[in-house]
Design a protein around this motif. Structure first.
Motif, PDB file in Angstrom:
ATOM      1  N   LYS B 266      27.744  -3.293  10.220  1.00 55.74           N
ATOM      2  CA  LYS B 266      28.276  -1.914  10.409  1.00 55.74           C
ATOM      3  C   LYS B 266      27.488  -0.992   9.631  1.00 55.74           C
ATOM      4  N   ALA B 267      27.090  -1.188   8.450  1.00 57.81           N
ATOM      5  CA  ALA B 267      26.261  -0.459   7.734  1.00 57.81           C
ATOM      6  C   ALA B 267      24.788  -0.105   8.549  1.00 57.81           C
ATOM      7  N   MET B 268      24.421  -0.925   9.298  1.00 58.86           N
ATOM      8  CA  MET B 268      23.243  -0.591  10.159  1.00 58.86           C
ATOM      9  C   MET B 268      23.525  -0.251  11.555  1.00 58.86           C
ATOM     10  N   ASN B 269      24.803  -0.011  12.046  1.00 57.86           N
ATOM     11  CA  ASN B 269      25.401   0.449  13.102  1.00 57.86           C
ATOM     12  C   ASN B 269      24.872  -0.320  14.096  1.00 57.86           C
ATOM     13  N   ARG B 270      24.835  -1.499  14.011  1.00 57.80           N
ATOM     14  CA  ARG B 270      24.661  -2.394  15.062  1.00 57.80           C
ATOM     15  C   ARG B 270      25.835  -3.508  15.194  1.00 57.80           C
ATOM     16  N   SER B 271      25.679  -4.218  16.176  1.00 55.50           N
ATOM     17  CA  SER B 271      26.598  -5.311  16.464  1.00 55.50           C
ATOM     18  C   SER B 271      25.970  -6.589  16.338  1.00 55.50           C
ATOM     19  N   LEU B 272      26.905  -7.567  15.775  1.00 55.84           N
ATOM     20  CA  LEU B 272      26.449  -8.824  15.453  1.00 55.84           C
ATOM     21  C   LEU B 272      25.505  -9.517  16.566  1.00 55.84           C
ATOM     22  N   THR B 273      25.971  -9.513  17.878  1.00 60.95           N
ATOM     23  CA  THR B 273      25.204  -9.975  18.729  1.00 60.95           C
ATOM     24  C   THR B 273      23.849  -9.407  19.169  1.00 60.95           C
ATOM     25  N   ASN B 274      23.836  -8.099  18.946  1.00 57.38           N
ATOM     26  CA  ASN B 274      22.917  -7.417  18.890  1.00 57.38           C
ATOM     27  C   ASN B 274      21.485  -7.967  17.864  1.00 57.38           C
ATOM     28  N   VAL B 275      22.238  -8.165  16.576  1.00 56.83           N
ATOM     29  CA  VAL B 275      21.245  -8.874  15.473  1.00 56.83           C
ATOM     30  C   VAL B 275      20.768 -10.038  15.866  1.00 56.83           C
ATOM     31  N   LEU B 276      21.786 -11.067  16.419  1.00 57.25           N
ATOM     32  CA  LEU B 276      21.367 -12.381  16.612  1.00 57.25           C
ATOM     33  C   LEU B 276      20.519 -12.706  17.714  1.00 57.25           C
ATOM     34  N   ILE B 277      20.673 -11.714  18.865  1.00 52.52           N
ATOM     35  CA  ILE B 277      19.826 -11.888  20.143  1.00 52.52           C
ATOM     36  C   ILE B 277      18.294 -11.604  19.661  1.00 52.52           C
ATOM     37  N   GLY B 278      18.333 -10.777  18.548  1.00 55.62           N
ATOM     38  CA  GLY B 278      16.850 -10.665  18.133  1.00 55.62           C
ATOM     39  C   GLY B 278      16.373  -9.358  18.899  1.00 55.62           C
ATOM     40  N   SER B 279      16.902  -8.204  18.911  1.00 52.62           N
ATOM     41  CA  SER B 279      16.308  -6.976  19.493  1.00 52.62           C
ATOM     42  C   SER B 279      15.351  -6.671  18.735  1.00 52.62           C
ATOM     43  N   PHE B 280      15.149  -6.721  17.574  1.00 53.74           N
ATOM     44  CA  PHE B 280      14.135  -6.287  16.891  1.00 53.74           C
ATOM     45  C   PHE B 280      12.649  -7.080  17.278  1.00 53.74           C
ATOM     46  N   GLY B 281      12.869  -8.304  17.407  1.00 51.89           N
ATOM     47  CA  GLY B 281      11.808  -9.019  17.865  1.00 51.89           C
ATOM     48  C   GLY B 281      11.276  -8.765  19.263  1.00 51.89           C
ATOM     49  N   GLY B 282      12.367  -8.530  20.473  1.00 55.55           N
ATOM     50  CA  GLY B 282      12.104  -8.019  21.477  1.00 55.55           C
ATOM     51  C   GLY B 282      11.638  -6.857  21.568  1.00 55.55           C
ATOM     52  N   GLY B 283      12.220  -6.064  20.940  1.00 50.31           N
ATOM     53  CA  GLY B 283      12.185  -4.479  21.104  1.00 50.31           C
ATOM     54  C   GLY B 283      10.830  -4.004  20.474  1.00 50.31           C
ATOM     55  N   GLY B 284      10.188  -4.785  19.499  1.00 45.69           N
ATOM     56  CA  GLY B 284       8.947  -4.544  18.943  1.00 45.69           C
ATOM     57  C   GLY B 284       7.751  -4.384  20.042  1.00 45.69           C
ATOM     58  N   ALA B 285       7.647  -5.055  21.149  1.00 47.96           N
ATOM     59  CA  ALA B 285       6.507  -4.754  21.845  1.00 47.96           C
ATOM     60  C   ALA B 285       6.729  -3.385  22.703  1.00 47.96           C
ATOM     61  N   ALA B 286       7.983  -3.120  23.077  1.00 45.73           N
ATOM     62  CA  ALA B 286       8.184  -1.705  23.503  1.00 45.73           C
ATOM     63  C   ALA B 286       7.929  -0.463  22.739  1.00 45.73           C
ATOM     64  N   ALA B 287       8.244  -0.776  21.482  1.00 48.52           N
ATOM     65  CA  ALA B 287       8.042   0.234  20.366  1.00 48.52           C
ATOM     66  C   ALA B 287       6.283   0.414  20.153  1.00 48.52           C
ATOM     67  N   ALA B 288       5.835  -0.723  20.295  1.00 46.89           N
ATOM     68  CA  ALA B 288       4.310  -0.604  19.910  1.00 46.89           C
ATOM     69  C   ALA B 288       3.627   0.241  21.245  1.00 46.89           C
ATOM     70  N   GLY B 289       4.351   0.023  22.480  1.00 47.29           N
ATOM     71  CA  GLY B 289       3.700   0.562  23.659  1.00 47.29           C
ATOM     72  C   GLY B 289       3.947   2.159  23.586  1.00 47.29           C
ATOM     73  N   GLY B 290       5.059   2.478  22.935  1.00 45.43           N
ATOM     74  CA  GLY B 290       5.294   3.776  22.933  1.00 45.43           C
ATOM     75  C   GLY B 290       4.823   4.496  21.735  1.00 45.43           C
ATOM     76  N   ALA B 291       4.176   3.933  20.810  1.00 52.11           N
ATOM     77  CA  ALA B 291       3.712   4.386  19.640  1.00 52.11           C
ATOM     78  C   ALA B 291       2.235   4.709  19.998  1.00 52.11           C
ATOM     79  N   SER B 292       1.526   4.026  20.924  1.00 55.96           N
ATOM     80  CA  SER B 292       0.170   4.423  21.221  1.00 55.96           C
ATOM     81  C   SER B 292      -0.147   5.998  21.895  1.00 55.96           C
ATOM     82  N   LYS B 293       0.988   6.320  22.545  1.00 56.42           N
ATOM     83  CA  LYS B 293       0.786   7.705  22.944  1.00 56.42           C
ATOM     84  C   LYS B 293       1.017   8.700  22.062  1.00 56.42           C
ATOM     85  N   GLU B 294       1.538   8.442  20.879  1.00 58.41           N
ATOM     86  CA  GLU B 294       1.898   9.616  20.218  1.00 58.41           C
ATOM     87  C   GLU B 294       1.124   9.440  18.597  1.00 58.41           C
ATOM     88  N   GLN B 295       0.007   8.752  18.599  1.00 58.95           N
ATOM     89  CA  GLN B 295      -0.849   8.468  17.347  1.00 58.95           C
ATOM     90  C   GLN B 295      -1.396   9.742  16.912  1.00 58.95           C
TER      91      GLN B 295
END
Lengths: 105, 472
Positions: B266-295
């Protein structure tokens, strides 16, 4: 199925304790400031080291020629002690810093 | 007759000791959840633990009324565990606390697993109820052990985040295998001792693969969850030996740990399932893609300029993160704060609930350096003061100040509350390099016009900053 029913009947009291403990656990820590999340987790971690009692019983009942039970039991007691002692000491170290603060004020 | 009375007397003392144990655990947990009583609570629980352990050693009798033996072995193991445990716990750096907790948790899990293994060997064909207990204790203990070791490795950097292709599928298969194997075994459909060890192996592998893809920033939540797992495993031990203190202790930790895990999410405003399914791991790739456009371009600021800017500010807010912990810069940070106060600058600390590697990590660290308790502002209070702050100094924090959490719905951390540093007049970011933070997400904040970068190790930079400030 019979086994499970027998189990339920003969362990009815323990099951009651389980249910009550679940509610108690929820109740006891439901209002905790986020500062204390880490020490609380660490303290709880030390408390589940109570599993060491099982290890001691295993060890203490093993026949002197039952090397498997002796070896695994010995290992289990060592690991359980690590959990208990390490857990409480680490928690105390974390909390020491909070109380040091309080005294100076 | 006298002997029987003796046995009964011993037994009642044993039960009384267990009752004391259970009560101290409840009181201990209760006291641990208040800042004033927390330390005492820990000692109360430890006291109950010692009583319960001693009573077990000297007073426990099995069904036949026999006392325990092998005292030499038991005490040897206790001494080894105590010495090693105390040394490890005393020597560990404040920054390495989280992984230490994880390691100790793993030890507890392994202990529960070993108990089940030995019990299975003593009694390979128990009735279904007993068998369920043995198998469940083994499975949960094993998962907790394997998972904790991986979490430990991840926190101290020995194990890198890894997403295994199809990992989710493999996990389901493993979990299924454990379930089916257990049912088949307990139901007595197969009579194959090796089945027990196949289940154990599957559970261990599941523990490893379950933690592996979860991002390092989410480790505290995972450790807390595994912590409650071990509690449940200990409670199964309580059923096994009809032992009330193991039962209450284990279940209390199991349920309190689960609630704590949810509070952390709750302190991170995320659900437990969200943490366990590892959205950070999966989302990392998408974020990296988004970052290149805005360096974009970032600008650097010199130490001297920083010192001047801060010396003439009316209010400075320091935002610590893991970088501060790694550099052990908490004392240097406190020195800077004192120096600024002497110059009449108001200084506060903005503490994000999940800054560092564990909730409360920064509080513990700064408390160690004698930073007054009231200077540590919680996130809401810090954000309320942001508008009147002249300089925000970010020390090795990254994801907790990333505006993407508010602005970019495609970001994996979208929705997490952050410290809104952009409302302040100047933002100075101290980092070692431009590398993204632990969650692996680029931070637009560094490219904003208000932001200046101050590269270097947090401790070194702070010490130099103090030296510069003395000359201003």
């Amino acid at each position: 199925m019979d086994g499970l029913i027998n189990f339920f009947i003969s362990n009815y009291q323990l099951i009651t304790i389980v249910i009550l403990s679940i509610f108690l656990g929820i109740e006891v820590i439901s209002r905790v400031p986020s500062v204390l999340h880490t020490p609380l987790m660490s303290g709880a971690n030390a408390i589940h080291g109570v599993v060491i009692i099982g290890a001691i019983i295993v060890m203490g009942q093993a026949h002197t020629d039952d090397y498997l039970a002796l070896t695994l039991g010995f290992l289990a007691v060592v690991l359980g002690t690590l959990n208990v002692v390490g857990g409480f000491v680490v928690t105390d170290r974390m909390l020491e810093m909070f109380s040091k603060k309080k005294k100076k004020k | 007759m006298d002997q029987l009375q003796d046995i009964l007397n011993g037994y009642s003392v044993l039960l009384l000791s267990y009752l004391i144990g259970s009560i101290t655990f409840i009181m201990g947990l209760k006291m641990l959840s208040h800042p004033d009583t927390a330390r005492k609570g820990n000692l109360v629980a430890a006291f109950g633990m010692v009583i319960s352990i001693l009573a077990t050693i000297f007073l426990y009798r099995n069904g036949m009324g026999e006392k325990l033996h092998n005292y030499g072995w038991i005490f040897a193991a206790l001494v080894i565990g105590t010495v090693v445990g105390t040394m490890a716990a005393k020597k560990v750096q404040m920054t390495a606390m989280p992984e230490m907790v994880s390691l100790f948790n793993g030890m507890g899990g392994a202990c529960a697993m070993l108990i089940s293994v030995v019990e299975y060997h003593h009694n390979p064909t128990p009735d279904a109820g007993m068998f369920t207990i043995i198998v469940l204790g083994m499975v949960i203990g094993t998962v907790s052990f394997a998972g904790s070791i991986i979490a430990w490795g991840k926190l101290n950097g020995k194990i890198k985040d890894k997403t295994i292709p199809g990992g989710q599928g493999i996990n389901f298969v493993l979990l299924g295998a454990v379930l089916v194997g257990s049912i088949v075994m307990i139901g007595g459909y197969v009579d194959m001792p090796s089945m027990f060890y196949i289940i154990l192996a599957c559970a261990a592998l599941y523990g490893v693969l379950f933690v592996m893809p979860i991002g390092g920033a989410d480790m505290p939540v995972v450790i807390s969850l595994l912590n409650s797992f071990t509690g449940v495993a200990a409670a199964f031990g309580g059923f096994l030996y009809n032992n009330p203190v193991m039962l209450t202790g284990g279940i209390l930790v199991g349920s309190a740990g689960t609630i704590l895990t949810m509070l952390m999410c709750k302190a991170m405003n995320r659900s437990l399932t969200n943490v366990l399914i590892g959205s950070f791991g999966g989302g990392g790739a998408a974020a990296a893609g988004g970052a290149s456009k805005e360096q974009g371009n970032y600008k650097e600021i010199s130490l001297n300029d920083t010192a001047v800017l801060m010396a003439y500010a009316s209010k400075v807010l320091i935002i610590p993160g893991y970088g501060l912990a790694v550099a052990q810069a908490q004392h240097a940070c406190h020195e800077l704060e004192k120096l600024l106060e002497e110059k009449g600058v108001e200084v506060g600390y903005g503490i994000h609930p999940v800054a560092g590697r564990m909730p409360g990590h920064m509080n513990v660290l700064l408390a160690e350096a004698d930073v007054p308790y009231e200077k540590l502002l919680e996130m809401e209070d810090a954000n309320a003061q942001m508008g009147t702050t002249s300089v925000v100094l970010i020390l090795g924090a990254n994801d907790v100040v990333n505006p993407a959490a508010k602005e970019d719905p495609s970001s994996p951390i979208y929705g997490m509350p952050i410290l809104e540093v952009e409302k302040a007049e100047h933002v100075i970011v101290n980092k070692r390099s431009m590398k993204p933070g632990y969650a692996g997400i680029e931070n637009d904040l560094f490219f904003k016009p208000k932001t200046s970068m101050l590269f270097g190790d947090a401790k070194k930079v702070l010490q130099e900053l103090v030296a510069e400030l003395k000359q201003v």
